[in-house]
Scaffold this motif. Structure first.
Motif, PDB file in Angstrom:
ATOM      1  N   ARG A  47       0.837  -1.205   0.000  1.00 35.77           N
ATOM      2  CA  ARG A  47       0.000   0.000   0.000  1.00 35.77           C
ATOM      3  C   ARG A  47       0.873   1.257   0.000  1.00 35.77           C
ATOM      4  O   ARG A  47       1.864   1.333   0.713  1.00 35.77           O
ATOM      5  N   LEU A 102      -4.477   6.954  -3.650  1.00 32.86           N
ATOM      6  CA  LEU A 102      -3.752   5.688  -3.829  1.00 32.86           C
ATOM      7  C   LEU A 102      -2.764   5.892  -4.980  1.00 32.86           C
ATOM      8  O   LEU A 102      -3.156   6.167  -6.113  1.00 32.86           O
ATOM      9  N   ASP A 106       0.604   1.584  -5.898  1.00 36.96           N
ATOM     10  CA  ASP A 106      -0.151   0.901  -4.848  1.00 36.96           C
ATOM     11  C   ASP A 106      -0.652  -0.440  -5.403  1.00 36.96           C
ATOM     12  O   ASP A 106      -1.220  -0.496  -6.493  1.00 36.96           O
ATOM     13  N   LYS A 126      -7.876   0.269  -8.548  1.00 36.67           N
ATOM     14  CA  LYS A 126      -7.796   0.999  -7.277  1.00 36.67           C
ATOM     15  C   LYS A 126      -9.068   1.817  -7.026  1.00 36.67           C
ATOM     16  O   LYS A 126      -9.514   1.935  -5.880  1.00 36.67           O
TER      17      LYS A 126
END
Length: 486
Positions: A47, A102, A106, A126
């Motif tokens: 992440r 994000l 990610d 995402k």
């Protein structure tokens, strides 16, 4: 060829991974001012997020610095903003962030990526992950809107929610060829933003934003492109057959073509240029991020020159998985043979990146992409004179290195194009604003040294099952032809 208002300057803003950069540039490429401000990265395993509020604070700081020397001597013709490709978040109906952004790398949306047949780094998986986590499908929470990184800034600058550009929307599933969201995304309805071409005028800097940034109120805001496309514009590689090789933590190649480059494997994708032509490209996972930490790069470059070719053969992935010139999520970095020294290890990594760069160009040729135009080097690694020369030697073709090698310049060029009159083409605008610092020529004797290790790397990649046999065969054919011609 004249721009409207030769006294004007244009502002380019680049939302990077580590910082925001602003550059104020005149019509002849003179840099009047520059500013930068750091960004905080929040990482937890796969992440990687950033705070959208920090993006705006950094833009204000960087812009004020870039504008500080203007002092009324010139007007600002316009500005454009680029961001990292695939970075996405949710905002409310007024454009206010509801989630953390994000980032482009990610990797949390594994299930969503499999569902839509995309890489986890792309924005659509995402966005779906965010919508599910936010409870949008269950009707929990307020209305949400999928938003790309630069859209947060352009909304702040203009004081209103405005369309996104097709470049940033590409990895959210936007169909750049038909210039519409595809039918399979109709289920998302109003969650997806309106889309316009890069170079479109979005609005003007509002008074509140002017006070925060130092940018004059009323300055036109022009739809930007992704950071990779911005770097390509900054390189001047905008005429069909020209390519820009951006070497930083990883390697990205972007070129110009009159038509889309078709690739059934999905390795190469196509951005739509502001004039309707195409900017094909791909992103590898090899790059400077694979170099050992600690040694002084300048000193190591000097010592690496003694190892041409290296006694070891390296495939220098900066992170697991390869995306270009082949798709192999299971790929890992490897070294064949034992480096004779720390300098030899460094040399093997530099050469391995250049071998991959050559393989990328071989793949583009295999797809039928035009690659006979000029090649330009940009990115942080283009500051290494030794590596630049090594790359042209291994590629066997010349390359240019511009004075400015950053995406913010590309956005200044795009802003000048978007506010220009008289139908001035983007390549012509870039020709005036992009200054070439160095032209490098390959040395035939050095190119010959690297023929055998390049062929061995191709064999090894094919043996491991990562490099498809048709591409390996095409590469050998080109290599043999080059050997005969030389």
């Amino acid at each position: 060829m004249m721009f409207e208002g030769e006294a004007e300057a244009w502002l380019g803003i680049d939302l990077g991974t580590q910082s925001v950069r602003a550059l104020l540039v005149t019509a002849d490429g003179t840099v009047l001012g520059a500013g930068t401000a750091p960004l905080t990265n929040h990482r937890d395993g796969v992440r990687h997020g950033q705070d959208p509020g920090e993006w705006w604070e950094a833009v204000c700081t960087a812009s004020r610095s870039a504008m500080s020397l203007l002092r009324g001597r010139r007007s600002i013709g316009g500005l454009a903003v680029c961001g990292t490709s695939g970075t996405v978040l949710l905002t409310d109906a007024q454009g206010r962030p509801l989630t953390r952004g994000l980032m482009y790398d990610d990797g949390r949306a594994v299930e969503e990526a499999a569902r839509v047949g995309m890489q986890t780094s792309w924005a659509l998986p995402k966005a779906l992950w965010l919508l599910d986590a936010y409870g949008w499908r269950e009707g929990r929470g307020q209305a949400a809107r999928v938003t790309h990184q630069p859209d947060v800034i352009t909304a702040q600058l203009t004081g209103e929610v405005i369309p996104t550009d097709s470049s940033h929307a590409l990895k959210t599933g936007y169909d750049a060829e038909r210039e519409a969201w595809p039918p399979q995304l109709a289920c998302l309805g109003e969650v997806l933003p309106e889309v316009v071409r890069p170079g479109t005028r979005l609005g003007e800097v509002c008074r509140t934003a002017a006070e925060a940034t130092g940018i004059p109120a009323g300055t036109p805001v022009i739809a930007g492109m992704t950071d990779g496309c911005a770097a390509q514009i900054a390189s001047g590689a905008l005429r069909s057959g020209a390519w820009n090789s951006v070497l930083g933590t990883t390697l990205v190649l972007k070129g110009a073509s009159a038509n889309p480059v078709r690739d059934d494997a999905g390795v190469v994708y196509n951005h739509r240029a502001p004039d309707g032509s195409w900017l094909p490209g791909g992103a590898s996972s090899v790059g400077a991020g694979a170099l050992p930490l600690g040694p002084d790069p300048s000193e190591m470059d000097i010592r690496a020159a003694e190892y041409e070719p290296s006694g070891a053969l390296t495939y220098p992935l900066a992170s697991p998985g390869e995306r270009f010139p082949f798709l192999a999520p299971e790929a890992t970095a490897f070294t064949l043979g034992t480096p004779a020294s720390e300098a030899d290890r460094w040399a093997a990594a530099l050469q391995g990146v250049a071998f991959t760069e050559r393989l990328c160009l071989d793949y583009l040729h295999h797809l039928g992409a035009p690659i006979d135009g000029p090649l330009t080097f940009t990115g942080g690694a283009a500051r290494s004179a030794y590596w630049n020369q090594l790359r042209v030697d291994i590629l066997g073709r010349p390359a240019r290195v511009p004075e400015q090698i950053e995406p913010a310049l590309g956005m200044a060029v795009l802003a000048a194009y978007g506010t220009g009159t008289g139908g001035i083409a983007l390549p012509d605008v870039a020709d005036r604003m992009v200054r070439v610092r160095t032209v490098l020529e390959p040395r035939a004797s050095h190119t010959a040294r690297f023929t055998e290790p390049y062929a061995r790397l191709v064999d090894e990649l094919e043996t491991r099952g990562w490099l498809p046999t048709p591409l390996a065969t095409h590469t050998r054919t080109r290599l043999n032809q080059d050997t005969i011609d030389s």
